[in-house]
Write a protein that holds these residues in place. Structure first.
Motif, PDB file in Angstrom:
ATOM      1  N   THR A  13       0.835  -1.201   0.000  1.00 17.23           N
ATOM      2  CA  THR A  13       0.000   0.000   0.000  1.00 17.23           C
ATOM      3  C   THR A  13       0.869   1.250   0.000  1.00 17.23           C
ATOM      4  N   ASN A  73       0.581   4.134  -2.941  1.00 16.60           N
ATOM      5  CA  ASN A  73       0.262   5.510  -2.545  1.00 16.60           C
ATOM      6  C   ASN A  73       1.368   6.478  -2.962  1.00 16.60           C
ATOM      7  N   CYS A 124       0.990   9.488  -5.726  1.00 12.38           N
ATOM      8  CA  CYS A 124       1.326  10.865  -5.350  1.00 12.38           C
ATOM      9  C   CYS A 124       2.324  11.466  -6.350  1.00 12.38           C
ATOM     10  N   SER A 165      -4.366   5.063  -5.457  1.00  7.40           N
ATOM     11  CA  SER A 165      -4.047   5.292  -4.046  1.00  7.40           C
ATOM     12  C   SER A 165      -5.256   4.939  -3.190  1.00  7.40           C
ATOM     13  N   THR A 166      -5.012   4.728  -1.911  1.00  7.07           N
ATOM     14  CA  THR A 166      -6.102   4.379  -1.003  1.00  7.07           C
ATOM     15  C   THR A 166      -5.822   4.899   0.392  1.00  7.07           C
ATOM     16  N   TYR A 167      -6.858   5.442   1.006  1.00 11.92           N
ATOM     17  CA  TYR A 167      -6.742   5.823   2.415  1.00 11.92           C
ATOM     18  C   TYR A 167      -7.340   4.744   3.308  1.00 11.92           C
ATOM     19  N   PHE A 227      -4.846   1.882   3.864  1.00  5.84           N
ATOM     20  CA  PHE A 227      -3.765   2.471   4.672  1.00  5.84           C
ATOM     21  C   PHE A 227      -4.169   2.544   6.138  1.00  5.84           C
ATOM     22  N   SER A 228      -5.355   3.037   6.419  1.00  4.18           N
ATOM     23  CA  SER A 228      -5.747   3.182   7.820  1.00  4.18           C
ATOM     24  C   SER A 228      -6.095   1.829   8.444  1.00  4.18           C
ATOM     25  N   VAL A 262       2.245   5.611   9.313  1.00  2.97           N
ATOM     26  CA  VAL A 262       1.560   6.898   9.155  1.00  2.97           C
ATOM     27  C   VAL A 262       2.569   7.988   8.789  1.00  2.97           C
ATOM     28  N   SER A 295       4.228   7.339   5.304  1.00  4.43           N
ATOM     29  CA  SER A 295       3.281   7.481   4.184  1.00  4.43           C
ATOM     30  C   SER A 295       2.974   8.942   3.909  1.00  4.43           C
ATOM     31  N   VAL A 296       2.737   9.706   4.986  1.00  5.55           N
ATOM     32  CA  VAL A 296       2.393  11.120   4.804  1.00  5.55           C
ATOM     33  C   VAL A 296       3.587  11.898   4.254  1.00  5.55           C
ATOM     34  N   GLY A 325       4.446  10.706   0.716  1.00  8.04           N
ATOM     35  CA  GLY A 325       3.387  11.171  -0.188  1.00  8.04           C
ATOM     36  C   GLY A 325       3.573  12.638  -0.539  1.00  8.04           C
ATOM     37  N   LEU A 326       3.826  13.444   0.502  1.00  4.98           N
ATOM     38  CA  LEU A 326       4.050  14.876   0.286  1.00  4.98           C
ATOM     39  C   LEU A 326       5.294  15.096  -0.572  1.00  4.98           C
ATOM     40  N   VAL A 339       4.621  14.125  -4.256  1.00  2.00           N
ATOM     41  CA  VAL A 339       3.855  15.159  -4.958  1.00  2.00           C
ATOM     42  C   VAL A 339       4.789  16.303  -5.370  1.00  2.00           C
ATOM     43  N   HIS A 340       5.621  16.727  -4.429  1.00  2.00           N
ATOM     44  CA  HIS A 340       6.538  17.836  -4.678  1.00  2.00           C
ATOM     45  C   HIS A 340       7.527  17.490  -5.797  1.00  2.00           C
TER      46      HIS A 340
END
Lengths: 170, 124
Positions: free
Chosen positions: B36, B40, B44, B76-78, B81-82, B101, B104-105, B108-109, B112-113
């Motif tokens: 996952t 994700n 991203c 992607s999936t939330y 993930f949760s 957590v 992944s965050v 992911g950020l 994207v960047h």
């Protein structure tokens, strides 16, 4: 030996793929992939529709994505308990009845497909990044943190309530 | 028409997530949900690239619906993930749950960047 061994860890945590389950080690059948695709299309459509009804402008808290993800996490908590996916004895059970009851297809359609397609991590990360770029650091951090808290709270609370409702198992 | 673009992207994205998850999970023996995590991060990266291309004027709203809302959204999936994080926590693997957590965050950020920067360079 590179193949995962369940050992004392109780096996993997991946609800979508558990290669310890003999039935899942085989190549995915066309009908499983079709169920995932159909569910994904339904989930993504619902997410798109909610986004249209509830647009968020630049710099604003992305409420649509927030609630989509929170709701999807609550629903997966309910689903996984209802199909018995959260039980530790699932490996034996899957052999006994999983294929006969069509449970793998329910999980493929509703869990992997609908809820996986409905919720989104990429839009979450992009929203977070955009808010930072727009100088809205407070909103960005609030959004990033609140989504995590809401998602984890939703999946935990929904799973706990569903376990209680179906007879206190787990 | 717009709705069909989203559906077309999702019909590819959701099975791609499932197959990638399977392929990754077959290649490691740890409890960490790398499958996952991988989909994700990949979604991203692609969504970031799409956003960067849009900033450079090299995208369209149709492409955004097909690849962004449809493909990346379904890739992607939330929810998984949760759920995986909850399973780790319930088994007392609090560190792995927190690492999932946090990583992944942040990844992911970062993805994207990175995607956005690369696309802006390419399409500038």
């Amino acid at each position: 030996m590179t193949r995962p061994v369940p050992g004392g860890d109780g096996g993997p945590v991946d609800p979508d793929v558990d290669l310890h389950v003999p039935a899942q080690r085989t190549e995915p059948q066309g009908r499983v992939l079709a169920a995932v695709a159909a569910g994904g299309a339904a989930g993504a459509s619902a997410r798109y529709g909610i986004g249209l009804l509830w647009p968020s402008g630049p710099g604003a808290f992305p409420w649509a994505t927030f609630w989509v993800n929170a709701a999807g996490c609550a629903l997966i908590g309910v689903l996984m308990v209802l199909i018995g996916e959260d039980r530790e004895d699932r490996e034996d059970r899957e052999d006994d009845e999983g294929s006969r009851t069509g449970r793998p297809l329910v999980r493929a359609f509703a869990g992997v497909g609908v809820l996986g397609g409905f919720t989104t991590f990429s839009a979450y990360a992009l929203d977070f990044s955009r808010l930072l770029d727009e100088g809205e650091a407070g909103t960005a951090l609030a959004y990033a943190g609140l989504t995590v808290v809401a998602a984890l709270g939703a999946v935990w609370g929904a799973a706990a309530l569903t376990r209680r409702a179906v007879g206190g198992r787990g | 028409m717009n709705w069909l673009l989203v559906v077309a992207g999702a019909v590819v994205g959701a099975p791609l997530r499932y197959l990638t998850d399977r392929a990754v999970q077959a290649r490691h023996g740890t409890l960490f949900p790398w499958g996952t995590f991988t989909v994700n991060a990949a979604a991203c990266l692609v969504l970031g690239a799409l956003a960067g291309a849009a900033l450079a004027g090299a995208s369209s709203s149709r492409l955004d619906l097909l690849l962004g809302t449809g493909l990346c959204g379904a890739l992607s999936t939330y929810s998984t993930f949760s759920y995986e994080t909850l399973r780790l926590a319930e088994r007392g693997r609090t560190f792995l749950a927190a690492a999932n957590v946090g990583a992944s965050v942040l990844v992911g950020l970062g993805a994207v960047h990175l995607g956005s920067q690369v696309a802006r360079q390419l399409f500038a």
